[in-house]
Enzyme design. Structure first.
Site, PDB file in Angstrom:
ATOM      1  N   HIS A 101       0.853  -1.196   0.000  1.00  0.00           N
ATOM      2  CA  HIS A 101       0.000   0.000   0.000  1.00  0.00           C
ATOM      3  C   HIS A 101       0.888   1.245   0.000  1.00  0.00           C
ATOM      4  CE1 HIS A 101      -2.740   3.130   1.423  1.00  0.00           C
ATOM      5  NE2 HIS A 101      -3.699   2.391   0.910  1.00  0.00           N
ATOM      6  N   GLU A 169      -4.221   2.242  -7.363  1.00  0.00           N
ATOM      7  CA  GLU A 169      -4.533   3.393  -6.512  1.00  0.00           C
ATOM      8  C   GLU A 169      -3.551   4.523  -6.800  1.00  0.00           C
ATOM      9  OE1 GLU A 169      -6.596   1.953  -2.672  1.00  0.00           O
ATOM     10  OE2 GLU A 169      -4.470   1.844  -2.313  1.00  0.00           O
TER      11      GLU A 169
END
Ligand code: PGA
Length: 254
Positions: A101, A169
């Protein structure tokens, strides 16, 4: 354009936002609200804070929600104080592992190399790796270069990758008011798909994350297999209505 063949997948990353009581009450409301949803239509996962994984697995055993970890170690066991063993997670009943992430890359210094090792560790332990890919640049050309580099580095060393989820993302769309534009998402998700196909990776799905919420999937369902939700899912009723919306859009595309 034909619709994507992969089964719809909708995930939630709770990060470290909720305490124990908030997490468990979110979970109870979600499990109740998801009651009538058919497992043929969608796969769902939740990534709670690590100390609550076991509680969440217990509470979701009879539901559609699979549980995953927000981070794993690249090692199965050994002298790695404070790390989260993918082997133990799998033994506990965890099914997914989030890897790379943006917050892990920037706040905890995770490199492409470490991320590649963690993907291998997840795969080795039968956890489905959810690999976050996303550019810093807002400019199309350099964004494409960044995304290609991250994808290649993530998968090039992998052997016998059983399943893979890519969470696209763009870093500038995380934690803000609006997701990236549908045009941008479609462009980058098509690029990711082409890269993975070129590298002969099978059994992958691509999610979009970054301020994702209601009304978005309709615009990107031709290039994405689902959504990866953050803050917009904190209200369990909104979460359920996003899941239902995704199911209807996917069904309309078939
Ligand atoms: P957000 O988080 O939807 O709250 O922006 C997304 C993410 O970081 O995965």
């Amino acid at each position: 354009m034909a619709s994507r063949a992969g089964k719809l997948l909708v995930g939630v990353n709770l990060k470290m936002y909720m305490d124990r009581e908030q997490t468990l009450s979110w979970l109870d409301a979600a499990v109740t609200g998801l009651g009538s949803i058919n497992s043929d239509d969608v796969e769902l996962f939740l990534l709670p804070s690590a100390p609550l994984i076991s509680d969440c697995i217990e509470r979701t055993s009879a539901s559609l929600l699979a549980i995953g970890a927000q981070n794993i170690s690249a090692h199965d066991s050994g002298a790695f104080t404070g790390e989260i063993s993918p082997q133990l997670l799998a033994q506990m009943g965890c099914e997914y592992a989030l890897i790379g992430h943006h917050e892990r890359r920037t706040l905890f210094g995770e490199s492409n190399d470490v991320i590649s090792q963690k993907i291998a560790a997840g795969n080795r332990n039968n956890l489905i790796p959810i690999v976050c890919i996303g550019e810093i640049s807002k400019e199309d050309k350099s964004a494409a270069v960044e995304v290609k580099t991250q994808i290649r580095s993530a998968v090039k060393e992998q052997k016998n990758l059983k399943k893979l989820v890519i969470a696209y993302e763009p870093t500038w769309a995380i934690g803000v008011d609006q997701p990236a534009s549908a045009e941008h998402i479609n462009k980058m998700c098509s690029l990711i798909r082409t890269e993975l196909e070129d590298m002969n990776i099978q059994n992958f799905r691509i999610l979009y994350g970054g301020s994702a919420g209601e009304g978005l999937f309709e615009l990107i369902s031709q290039t994405c297999d689902g959504l990866f939700l953050g803050r917009r899912s904190h209200n369990p009723q909104t979460y359920i209505s996003i899941v239902q919306e995704c199911i209807s859009i996917k069904a309309a595309n078939l």
